[in-house]
Design a protein around this motif. Structure first.
Motif, PDB file in Angstrom:
ATOM      1  N   LYS A 181       3.002  21.332 -20.827  1.00 37.19           N
ATOM      2  CA  LYS A 181       2.926  20.031 -19.846  1.00 37.19           C
ATOM      3  C   LYS A 181       1.836  19.822 -19.893  1.00 37.19           C
ATOM      4  O   LYS A 181       0.886  18.438 -19.665  1.00 37.19           O
ATOM      5  CB  LYS A 181       2.954  20.930 -18.064  1.00 37.19           C
ATOM      6  N   ARG A 182       0.727  20.752 -19.935  1.00 38.21           N
ATOM      7  CA  ARG A 182      -1.269  19.745 -20.460  1.00 38.21           C
ATOM      8  C   ARG A 182      -1.031  19.032 -21.582  1.00 38.21           C
ATOM      9  O   ARG A 182      -1.922  18.159 -21.119  1.00 38.21           O
ATOM     10  CB  ARG A 182      -2.063  21.291 -20.461  1.00 38.21           C
ATOM     11  N   ASN A 183      -0.247  19.307 -22.243  1.00 37.12           N
ATOM     12  CA  ASN A 183      -0.724  18.661 -23.673  1.00 37.12           C
ATOM     13  C   ASN A 183       0.193  17.222 -23.270  1.00 37.12           C
ATOM     14  O   ASN A 183      -0.853  16.234 -23.343  1.00 37.12           O
ATOM     15  CB  ASN A 183       0.021  19.115 -24.589  1.00 37.12           C
ATOM     16  N   LEU A 184       0.764  17.139 -22.361  1.00 38.51           N
ATOM     17  CA  LEU A 184       1.899  16.029 -21.644  1.00 38.51           C
ATOM     18  C   LEU A 184       1.222  15.147 -20.483  1.00 38.51           C
ATOM     19  O   LEU A 184       1.562  13.981 -20.961  1.00 38.51           O
ATOM     20  CB  LEU A 184       3.630  16.646 -21.497  1.00 38.51           C
ATOM     21  N   GLU A 185       0.112  15.163 -20.026  1.00 35.52           N
ATOM     22  CA  GLU A 185      -0.188  15.194 -19.243  1.00 35.52           C
ATOM     23  C   GLU A 185      -1.459  14.257 -20.148  1.00 35.52           C
ATOM     24  O   GLU A 185      -1.859  13.491 -19.690  1.00 35.52           O
ATOM     25  CB  GLU A 185      -1.064  16.267 -18.552  1.00 35.52           C
ATOM     26  N   GLU A 186      -1.771  14.270 -21.049  1.00 36.99           N
ATOM     27  CA  GLU A 186      -2.933  14.131 -21.594  1.00 36.99           C
ATOM     28  C   GLU A 186      -2.536  12.339 -22.638  1.00 36.99           C
ATOM     29  O   GLU A 186      -2.111  11.619 -21.959  1.00 36.99           O
ATOM     30  CB  GLU A 186      -3.593  14.520 -22.612  1.00 36.99           C
ATOM     31  N   THR A 187      -0.849  12.646 -22.607  1.00 37.63           N
ATOM     32  CA  THR A 187       0.430  11.106 -23.419  1.00 37.63           C
ATOM     33  C   THR A 187       0.324  10.575 -21.772  1.00 37.63           C
ATOM     34  O   THR A 187       0.113   9.011 -22.145  1.00 37.63           O
ATOM     35  CB  THR A 187       1.535  11.894 -23.784  1.00 37.63           C
ATOM     36  N   TYR A 188       0.486  11.025 -20.430  1.00 42.14           N
ATOM     37  CA  TYR A 188       1.260  10.391 -19.365  1.00 42.14           C
ATOM     38  C   TYR A 188      -0.270   9.509 -19.256  1.00 42.14           C
ATOM     39  O   TYR A 188       0.198   8.531 -19.032  1.00 42.14           O
ATOM     40  CB  TYR A 188       1.176  11.485 -18.965  1.00 42.14           C
TER      41      TYR A 188
ATOM     42  N   THR B 281       0.775  -1.101   0.251  1.00 41.09           N
ATOM     43  CA  THR B 281      -0.165   0.008  -0.439  1.00 41.09           C
ATOM     44  C   THR B 281       0.702   1.119  -0.258  1.00 41.09           C
ATOM     45  O   THR B 281       0.248   1.941  -0.531  1.00 41.09           O
ATOM     46  CB  THR B 281      -0.997  -0.127   1.328  1.00 41.09           C
ATOM     47  N   ALA B 282       1.818   1.260   1.126  1.00 41.84           N
ATOM     48  CA  ALA B 282       2.793   2.121   0.820  1.00 41.84           C
ATOM     49  C   ALA B 282       3.489   2.427  -0.577  1.00 41.84           C
ATOM     50  O   ALA B 282       3.300   4.174  -0.818  1.00 41.84           O
ATOM     51  CB  ALA B 282       4.094   2.338   2.375  1.00 41.84           C
ATOM     52  N   SER B 283       4.258   2.003  -0.985  1.00 36.22           N
ATOM     53  CA  SER B 283       4.184   2.158  -2.556  1.00 36.22           C
ATOM     54  C   SER B 283       3.302   2.522  -3.165  1.00 36.22           C
ATOM     55  O   SER B 283       4.205   3.729  -4.154  1.00 36.22           O
ATOM     56  CB  SER B 283       5.146   0.958  -2.940  1.00 36.22           C
ATOM     57  N   PHE B 284       2.449   2.012  -2.854  1.00 39.78           N
ATOM     58  CA  PHE B 284       1.227   2.423  -3.832  1.00 39.78           C
ATOM     59  C   PHE B 284       1.238   3.470  -4.324  1.00 39.78           C
ATOM     60  O   PHE B 284       0.629   4.464  -5.626  1.00 39.78           O
ATOM     61  CB  PHE B 284      -0.119   1.574  -3.769  1.00 39.78           C
ATOM     62  N   ILE B 285       1.098   4.110  -3.083  1.00 46.35           N
ATOM     63  CA  ILE B 285       0.888   5.638  -2.733  1.00 46.35           C
ATOM     64  C   ILE B 285       2.140   6.279  -3.241  1.00 46.35           C
ATOM     65  O   ILE B 285       1.264   7.493  -4.068  1.00 46.35           O
ATOM     66  CB  ILE B 285       0.160   5.606  -1.386  1.00 46.35           C
ATOM     67  N   GLN B 286       2.591   6.136  -2.967  1.00 45.85           N
ATOM     68  CA  GLN B 286       4.328   6.801  -2.437  1.00 45.85           C
ATOM     69  C   GLN B 286       5.002   7.249  -4.226  1.00 45.85           C
ATOM     70  O   GLN B 286       4.980   7.922  -4.990  1.00 45.85           O
ATOM     71  CB  GLN B 286       5.048   6.709  -1.735  1.00 45.85           C
ATOM     72  N   ASP B 287       4.688   5.645  -5.215  1.00 47.32           N
ATOM     73  CA  ASP B 287       5.518   5.819  -5.712  1.00 47.32           C
ATOM     74  C   ASP B 287       4.623   5.139  -7.076  1.00 47.32           C
ATOM     75  O   ASP B 287       5.398   5.254  -8.915  1.00 47.32           O
ATOM     76  CB  ASP B 287       6.526   3.701  -6.008  1.00 47.32           C
ATOM     77  N   TYR B 288       3.821   5.535  -6.812  1.00 44.12           N
ATOM     78  CA  TYR B 288       2.755   5.672  -7.969  1.00 44.12           C
ATOM     79  C   TYR B 288       1.749   6.651  -8.576  1.00 44.12           C
ATOM     80  O   TYR B 288       1.419   6.902  -9.812  1.00 44.12           O
ATOM     81  CB  TYR B 288       1.933   3.656  -8.431  1.00 44.12           C
ATOM     82  N   ALA B 289       0.692   6.178  -7.037  1.00 42.96           N
ATOM     83  CA  ALA B 289      -0.572   7.357  -7.254  1.00 42.96           C
ATOM     84  C   ALA B 289       0.439   8.790  -6.888  1.00 42.96           C
ATOM     85  O   ALA B 289      -0.567  10.035  -7.637  1.00 42.96           O
ATOM     86  CB  ALA B 289      -1.180   7.389  -5.771  1.00 42.96           C
ATOM     87  N   PHE B 290       1.603   9.297  -6.086  1.00 43.86           N
ATOM     88  CA  PHE B 290       1.759  10.980  -6.476  1.00 43.86           C
ATOM     89  C   PHE B 290       2.657  11.056  -7.566  1.00 43.86           C
ATOM     90  O   PHE B 290       2.219  11.740  -8.097  1.00 43.86           O
ATOM     91  CB  PHE B 290       2.363  10.858  -4.968  1.00 43.86           C
ATOM     92  N   PRO B 291       3.208  10.126  -7.975  1.00 38.43           N
ATOM     93  CA  PRO B 291       3.399  10.474  -8.873  1.00 38.43           C
ATOM     94  C   PRO B 291       2.557  11.591 -10.583  1.00 38.43           C
ATOM     95  O   PRO B 291       2.757  12.369 -11.093  1.00 38.43           O
ATOM     96  CB  PRO B 291       4.576   9.312 -10.126  1.00 38.43           C
ATOM     97  N   ALA B 292       1.576  10.323 -10.534  1.00 35.94           N
ATOM     98  CA  ALA B 292       0.253  10.519 -11.436  1.00 35.94           C
ATOM     99  C   ALA B 292      -0.770  11.734 -10.930  1.00 35.94           C
ATOM    100  O   ALA B 292      -1.005  12.812 -11.898  1.00 35.94           O
ATOM    101  CB  ALA B 292      -0.419   9.560 -11.886  1.00 35.94           C
ATOM    102  N   ILE B 293      -0.823  11.985  -9.605  1.00 30.54           N
ATOM    103  CA  ILE B 293      -0.755  13.116  -9.287  1.00 30.54           C
ATOM    104  C   ILE B 293      -0.344  14.704  -9.705  1.00 30.54           C
ATOM    105  O   ILE B 293      -0.842  15.290 -10.440  1.00 30.54           O
ATOM    106  CB  ILE B 293      -1.253  13.135  -7.679  1.00 30.54           C
ATOM    107  N   GLN B 294       1.490  14.368 -10.487  1.00 30.93           N
ATOM    108  CA  GLN B 294       2.304  15.400 -10.035  1.00 30.93           C
ATOM    109  C   GLN B 294       1.871  15.011 -11.696  1.00 30.93           C
ATOM    110  O   GLN B 294       2.099  17.286 -12.155  1.00 30.93           O
ATOM    111  CB  GLN B 294       3.680  15.092  -9.791  1.00 30.93           C
ATOM    112  N   ALA B 295       1.459  14.738 -12.273  1.00 26.23           N
ATOM    113  CA  ALA B 295       1.167  14.921 -13.800  1.00 26.23           C
ATOM    114  C   ALA B 295       0.053  15.128 -14.605  1.00 26.23           C
ATOM    115  O   ALA B 295      -0.593  15.291 -15.175  1.00 26.23           O
ATOM    116  CB  ALA B 295       1.498  13.051 -14.235  1.00 26.23           C
ATOM    117  N   ASN B 296      -0.928  15.230 -12.929  1.00 21.49           N
ATOM    118  CA  ASN B 296      -2.495  15.391 -13.503  1.00 21.49           C
ATOM    119  C   ASN B 296      -2.978  14.450 -13.857  1.00 21.49           C
ATOM    120  O   ASN B 296      -4.428  15.059 -15.261  1.00 21.49           O
ATOM    121  CB  ASN B 296      -2.017  16.481 -13.709  1.00 21.49           C
ATOM    122  N   ALA B 297      -2.717  13.131 -14.000  1.00 22.85           N
ATOM    123  CA  ALA B 297      -3.240  12.194 -14.917  1.00 22.85           C
ATOM    124  C   ALA B 297      -4.769  11.692 -14.656  1.00 22.85           C
ATOM    125  O   ALA B 297      -4.959  11.230 -13.892  1.00 22.85           O
ATOM    126  CB  ALA B 297      -2.082  10.921 -15.075  1.00 22.85           C
TER     127      ALA B 297
END
Length: 399
Positions: free
Chosen positions: A302-309, A67-83
């Motif tokens: 960045k908005r354009n790259l977020e869609e690709t992300y 769970t900790a890795s899921f949030i720190q290493d996967y969810a939070f980077p996706a939030i940084q990307a506004n994915a």
């Protein structure tokens, strides 16, 4: 002759993954099956799942708390990307797949397995996410997908399992297929397959109906450090506790329900219902803080790259060269995304009502229309002339 000697199987405790165990052994000649169930904060009691795997014929049954890795290493980077996939779905389920694939590969290497397996069918996105992620992490590992190949109906699958002591599930009162982790729930199938059918309240668990939400708003302040959520109302929380807190308060106000027709990677349109209260709020807050701290050109690019992300994550390309390149760009943009966003949660809406940052690019002296205004209004005339010159020339030549 079997396709593999020793297999690590991604295991959920459901019919398909349980039947995979005897099927791998008796139909495909696998000698040893090790199951792996990942705890990603879904709230289930995993010990019964571990025991069911052993009763279904598994030689070993592993439970991994990730769970900790899921949030720190996967969810939070996706939030940084506004994915957001298709500008709506915040990838709550999709983000779990590359982590599960990583756990499978690590277990295979630890236990000397020559293959990994999953219970995905041939119509969904998850088969792509697992197969591609595993290939990226260890291309020498075989990937087995019995449910994609056995050609059995649901009834035949249950009957096959009964031959090997896997009890038929009690008839479910719910016809829905549900996947859950700490980021949210996805609900599909049953009557939801009719896109005209209104989802009943019974399918929701994390979010209240608007009629049942409080009649007074809740204000919440979300603090970020370099694009990562770190504080709620001034209190520093661990990533898991922070997401849990925002889930609770946003869900209480009925925020985070998504009902969409989604374009699956395999070419099928599907009707999907998601509950992602905390994730939606965190992305909304983060994106607003970026508007305060990033320059216009970086924000727009960045908005354009977020869609690709978002497409890369949805399409199972978490471990890909393009994703790694986007990660590097996004991390660079986040260096100054530090500050606090104040939100009003009320009747299904999360409204941003304030933001502040030590790195704010907002200048009151430039923005004001009052006496403190320092903007050079005379400079605007020359700017407009130069800015509009190509249009002026075009107009003169085309008249």
């Amino acid at each position: 002759m079997g396709r593999a000697e020793k297999v690590v199987l991604a295991y959920s405790g459901g019919v398909d993954t349980s039947v995979c165990i005897p099927y791998l052994k008796h139909e495909w000649g696998v000698k040893e099956v090790i199951t792996l169930a990942a705890d990603l904060g879904q709230g289930d009691e995993l010990e019964p799942i571990r025991e069911k795997a052993l009763k279904s014929g598994a030689d070993q049954s592993l439970i991994v708390d990730a769970t900790a890795s899921f949030i720190q290493d996967y969810a939070f980077p996706a939030i940084q990307a506004n994915a957001l996939y298709e500008n709506r779905y915040p990838l709550s389920t999709a983000l779990a797949r590359p982590l599960i694939a990583k756990l499978l590969v690590e277990a295979a290497e630890q236990y000397g397995a020559d293959a990994v397996a999953h219970g995905c069918t041939g119509k969904g996105n998850d088969q792509v996410r697992f197969d591609v992620a595993i290939a990226a992490l260890n291309p020498k590992l075989k990937v087995l997908a019995p449910a994609r190949e056995w050609g059995m109906s649901r009834e035949q699958t249950i009957a096959y399992g009964e031959q090997y002591g896997i009890s038929a599930p009690v008839k479910k009162s719910s016809p829905y297929s549900i996947d859950r982790n700490l980021l949210g729930r996805s609900i599909e199938a049953g009557p939801l397959e009719d896109p005209w059918f209104e989802p009943p309240e019974e399918i929701y668990l994390l979010t209240k109906a608007i009629a049942d939400t409080p009649d007074t708003p809740t204000y919440i302040e979300i603090g970020f450090e370099q694009g990562m959520p770190t504080h709620i109302d001034g209190e520093r929380l661990s990533p898991v506790d922070l997401v849990t807190r925002v889930n609770q308060v946003a869900g209480e106000h009925g925020i985070g329900r998504i009902d969409m027709i989604e374009n699956r990677l395999v070419g099928i349109k599907s009707r999907e219902i998601y509950e992602t209260p905390g994730l939606i709020v965190l992305i909304q807050a983060h994106r607003d803080l970026e508007s305060l701290t990033l320059t216009a050109d970086v924000t727009h690019y960045k908005r354009n790259l977020e869609e690709t992300y978002g497409q890369l994550v949805y399409n199972g390309l978490w471990y890909s060269p393009l994703k790694a390149a986007l990660d590097a760009f996004i991390q660079q943009t986040q260096q100054r995304v530090t500050g606090t966003v104040r939100m009003k949660l009320f009747k299904g809406q999360a409204t941003i009502v304030g933001r502040q940052s030590p790195n704010s690019l907002y200048s009151p002296d430039l923005a004001t229309y009052g006496a403190e205004d320092v903007f050079d209004h005379k400079a605007a005339e020359g700017f407009i002339y130069v800015w509009g010159l190509p249009t002026r020339v075009w107009a003169e030549k085309t008249r």
